[in-house]
Scaffold this active site. Structure first.
Site, PDB file in Angstrom:
ATOM      1  N   CYS A  79       0.822  -1.222   0.000  1.00 20.28           N
ATOM      2  CA  CYS A  79       0.000   0.000   0.000  1.00 20.28           C
ATOM      3  C   CYS A  79       0.852   1.268   0.000  1.00 20.28           C
ATOM      4  O   CYS A  79       0.376   2.339  -0.364  1.00 20.28           O
ATOM      5  CB  CYS A  79      -0.920   0.016   1.220  1.00 20.28           C
TER       6      CYS A  79
ATOM      7  N   HIS B  43      -3.953   6.900   3.409  1.00 20.64           N
ATOM      8  CA  HIS B  43      -4.256   5.617   2.768  1.00 20.64           C
ATOM      9  C   HIS B  43      -5.667   5.202   3.193  1.00 20.64           C
ATOM     10  O   HIS B  43      -6.025   5.292   4.359  1.00 20.64           O
ATOM     11  CB  HIS B  43      -3.233   4.571   3.208  1.00 20.64           C
TER      12      HIS B  43
ATOM     13  N   ASN C  92     -10.172  -0.652  -0.152  1.00 22.24           N
ATOM     14  CA  ASN C  92      -8.725  -0.483  -0.060  1.00 22.24           C
ATOM     15  C   ASN C  92      -8.097  -0.895  -1.398  1.00 22.24           C
ATOM     16  O   ASN C  92      -8.067  -2.073  -1.733  1.00 22.24           O
ATOM     17  CB  ASN C  92      -8.203  -1.356   1.084  1.00 22.24           C
TER      18      ASN C  92
HETATM   19  O1  UT7 Z   1      -3.866  -1.561   3.612  1.00 22.31           O
HETATM   20  C1  UT7 Z   1      -3.271  -1.862   4.831  1.00 22.31           C
HETATM   21  C2  UT7 Z   1      -3.588  -3.207   5.280  1.00 22.31           C
HETATM   22  N1  UT7 Z   1      -4.883  -3.509   5.760  1.00 22.31           N
HETATM   23  C3  UT7 Z   1      -5.527  -2.852   6.741  1.00 22.31           C
HETATM   24  O2  UT7 Z   1      -5.183  -1.782   7.123  1.00 22.31           O
HETATM   25  C4  UT7 Z   1      -6.681  -3.546   7.379  1.00 22.31           C
HETATM   26  C5  UT7 Z   1      -6.558  -3.444   8.873  1.00 22.31           C
HETATM   27  N2  UT7 Z   1      -7.599  -4.164   9.613  1.00 22.31           N
HETATM   28  C6  UT7 Z   1      -8.909  -3.868   9.539  1.00 22.31           C
HETATM   29  O3  UT7 Z   1      -9.332  -2.995   8.812  1.00 22.31           O
HETATM   30  C7  UT7 Z   1      -9.850  -4.604  10.461  1.00 22.31           C
HETATM   31  O4  UT7 Z   1      -9.095  -5.320  11.418  1.00 22.31           O
HETATM   32  C8  UT7 Z   1     -10.805  -5.599   9.726  1.00 22.31           C
HETATM   33  C9  UT7 Z   1     -11.830  -4.817   8.962  1.00 22.31           C
HETATM   34  C10 UT7 Z   1     -10.003  -6.494   8.796  1.00 22.31           C
HETATM   35  C11 UT7 Z   1     -11.529  -6.452  10.727  1.00 22.31           C
HETATM   36  O5  UT7 Z   1     -12.257  -5.658  11.643  1.00 22.31           O
HETATM   37  P1  UT7 Z   1     -12.142  -5.912  13.206  1.00 22.31           P
HETATM   38  O6  UT7 Z   1     -13.062  -4.975  13.847  1.00 22.31           O
HETATM   39  O7  UT7 Z   1     -10.677  -5.817  13.573  1.00 22.31           O
HETATM   40  O8  UT7 Z   1     -12.699  -7.372  13.337  1.00 22.31           O
HETATM   41  P2  UT7 Z   1     -11.989  -8.661  13.971  1.00 22.31           P
HETATM   42  O9  UT7 Z   1     -10.967  -9.186  13.033  1.00 22.31           O
HETATM   43  O10 UT7 Z   1     -11.582  -8.354  15.368  1.00 22.31           O
HETATM   44  O11 UT7 Z   1     -13.206  -9.649  13.990  1.00 22.31           O
HETATM   45  C12 UT7 Z   1     -14.368  -9.411  14.817  1.00 22.31           C
HETATM   46  C13 UT7 Z   1     -15.419 -10.478  14.479  1.00 22.31           C
HETATM   47  C14 UT7 Z   1     -14.855 -11.894  14.449  1.00 22.31           C
HETATM   48  O12 UT7 Z   1     -15.849 -12.752  14.974  1.00 22.31           O
HETATM   49  P3  UT7 Z   1     -15.743 -13.289  16.493  1.00 22.31           P
HETATM   50  O13 UT7 Z   1     -14.443 -14.016  16.557  1.00 22.31           O
HETATM   51  O14 UT7 Z   1     -15.789 -12.058  17.338  1.00 22.31           O
HETATM   52  O15 UT7 Z   1     -16.950 -14.152  16.591  1.00 22.31           O
HETATM   53  C15 UT7 Z   1     -14.683 -12.178  12.986  1.00 22.31           C
HETATM   54  O16 UT7 Z   1     -14.762 -13.554  12.677  1.00 22.31           O
HETATM   55  O17 UT7 Z   1     -15.932 -10.229  13.173  1.00 22.31           O
HETATM   56  C16 UT7 Z   1     -15.852 -11.431  12.388  1.00 22.31           C
HETATM   57  N3  UT7 Z   1     -15.643 -11.059  10.996  1.00 22.31           N
HETATM   58  C17 UT7 Z   1     -16.642 -10.847  10.131  1.00 22.31           C
HETATM   59  N4  UT7 Z   1     -17.971 -10.916  10.272  1.00 22.31           N
HETATM   60  C18 UT7 Z   1     -18.736 -10.648   9.201  1.00 22.31           C
HETATM   61  C19 UT7 Z   1     -14.470 -10.845  10.346  1.00 22.31           C
HETATM   62  N5  UT7 Z   1     -14.698 -10.520   9.074  1.00 22.31           N
HETATM   63  C20 UT7 Z   1     -16.042 -10.517   8.911  1.00 22.31           C
HETATM   64  C21 UT7 Z   1     -16.885 -10.244   7.821  1.00 22.31           C
HETATM   65  N6  UT7 Z   1     -18.232 -10.311   8.012  1.00 22.31           N
HETATM   66  N7  UT7 Z   1     -16.415  -9.897   6.605  1.00 22.31           N
END
Ligand code: UT7
Length: 324
Positions: A112, A251, A281
């Site tokens: 990125c 970004h 993204n």
């Molecule tokens: O370009 C640079 C690189 N990338 C980034 O900057 C991305 C950085 N990270 C993020 O933007 C966020 O961490 C995400 C959007 C990827 C994830 O959001 P989060 O609030 O950190 O969610 P999490 O990974 O802590 O997951 C929370 C819950 C989990 O369920 P449990 O374990 O609490 O039951 C996940 O399994 O949300 C679940 N989950 C989803 N649910 C529905 C993860 N992805 C999804 C989804 N739809 N697409």
């Protein structure tokens, strides 16, 4: 006097993929995506929208805006992690397509952060020789590098390209400084394997395929802290303060990352350009697409101090400042 942006351009694929459509592809909900990322939709490449084709169109638009002919370019740099070929580089395809017959061309892999690392390169070349004109493109077709069954990643990324032409100006403006860092020890938080080796001795035991893999929560935490540190370091080095910043083009990975960052820095929301809802993204393309939109909408004015910050796989991150 300094290295200035002579023109910007961008190109997005036609096809829009909405959160609602993603509900039918993978176990997710439109509301989860909207509330956790700020993304409403993203663009997905179709036929004749390979990375180099998006990049070439963005480049032509930047050249038009700069009123330059492609033959006047000395260097073409493309930041990308989604070339359709390993060799030649996407930059060589772009050079050929636009007719930059007097330039040399190569790709830059900083995920990125590719566009901002390229901006820094352009600045160094132009400072070394004020006659040089450098095209920097950030371009991705990440839709071909996603595991569409992995809801942790496939809902986040989109395709597109953005470009800027850099050159010298005698006016009192241009690139003020850059502050970059990388930490290869954290590579496992965000990575994508290439094709598997044909040499059995070099096969990777854990090759998960050429898809983006990510520890989203960890990346999120690092992203906010690392970008904050880069911005503060850059401002210290330039003897400026947050109050001197007129506009921020970050970004576009996640609205919550952007909001967290600007809140920690004490930058008002009204000074921040955000388009993540429309495109998701787009990795190396995200900042130059946002820059082109901000430029064409006239939200940045001559003399404004415009701050850029980025974070991506590597890990790579950093900040750059331009007096527009
Ligand atoms: O370009 C640079 C690189 N990338 C980034 O900057 C991305 C950085 N990270 C993020 O933007 C966020 O961490 C995400 C959007 C990827 C994830 O959001 P989060 O609030 O950190 O969610 P999490 O990974 O802590 O997951 C929370 C819950 C989990 O369920 P449990 O374990 O609490 O039951 C996940 O399994 O949300 C679940 N989950 C989803 N649910 C529905 C993860 N992805 C999804 C989804 N739809 N697409």
């Amino acid at each position: 006097m300094g290295t200035v942006v002579l023109g910007t351009g961008s190109c997005l694929p036609e096809r829009i993929l909405t959160n609602e459509e993603l509900e039918t592809i993978v176990d997710t909900s439109a509301e989860w995506i909207r509330s956790r990322t700020g993304i409403e939709q993203r663009r997905v490449s179709g036929r004749d929208e390979q990375t180099w084709q998006l990049a070439a169109t963005a480049a032509r638009r930047a050249l038009d805006a700069a009123a330059l002919d492609a033959a006047e370019l000395d260097l073409v740099v493309v930041g990308t992690i989604s070339s359709h070929m390993q060799m030649p580089s996407t930059a060589c395809f772009v050079q050929n397509e636009i007719g930059a017959v007097n330039a040399f061309a190569y790709d830059l892999n900083a995920a990125c952060s590719g566009f901002l690392y390229g901006l820094d390169l352009a600045d160094k070349y132009v400072r070394a020789d004020a006659s040089l004109k450098v095209l920097v493109v950030g371009a991705e077709a990440l839709s071909g590098r996603l595991n569409w069954q992995d809801r942790n990643t496939c809902i986040l990324f989109g395709d597109g390209a953005g470009a800027a032409v850099f050159g010298h100006s005698e006016e009192d403006r241009g690139i003020v400084g850059c502050n970059f860092k990388s930490d290869g020890s954290l590579w496992k938080l965000l990575y994508m394997h290439g094709a598997e080796s044909t040499n059995p001795e070099l096969r990777l035991a854990d090759n998960s395929g050429p898809f983006i893999c990510m520890e989203g929560r960890e990346v999120f935490k690092y992203a906010v802290r690392a970008m904050e540190e880069s911005v503060r370091g850059l401002l210290d080095r330039c003897r400026l303060t947050i109050a001197d910043i007129d506009y921020v083009i970050p970004h576009q990975a996640n609205i919550r990352i952007i909001n967290n960052l600007v809140e920690r820095l004490g930058i008002p929301q009204g000074k921040v350009f955000i388009n993540v809802a429309k495109y998701g993204n787009t990795s190396a393309a995200s900042i130059p697409i946002a820059l082109d939109e901000a430029n064409r909408q006239g939200v940045i004015a001559r003399g404004d101090k415009v701050l850029f910050c980025t974070f991506g796989g590597g890990l790579t991150w950093g900040a750059s400042l331009i007096t527009w």
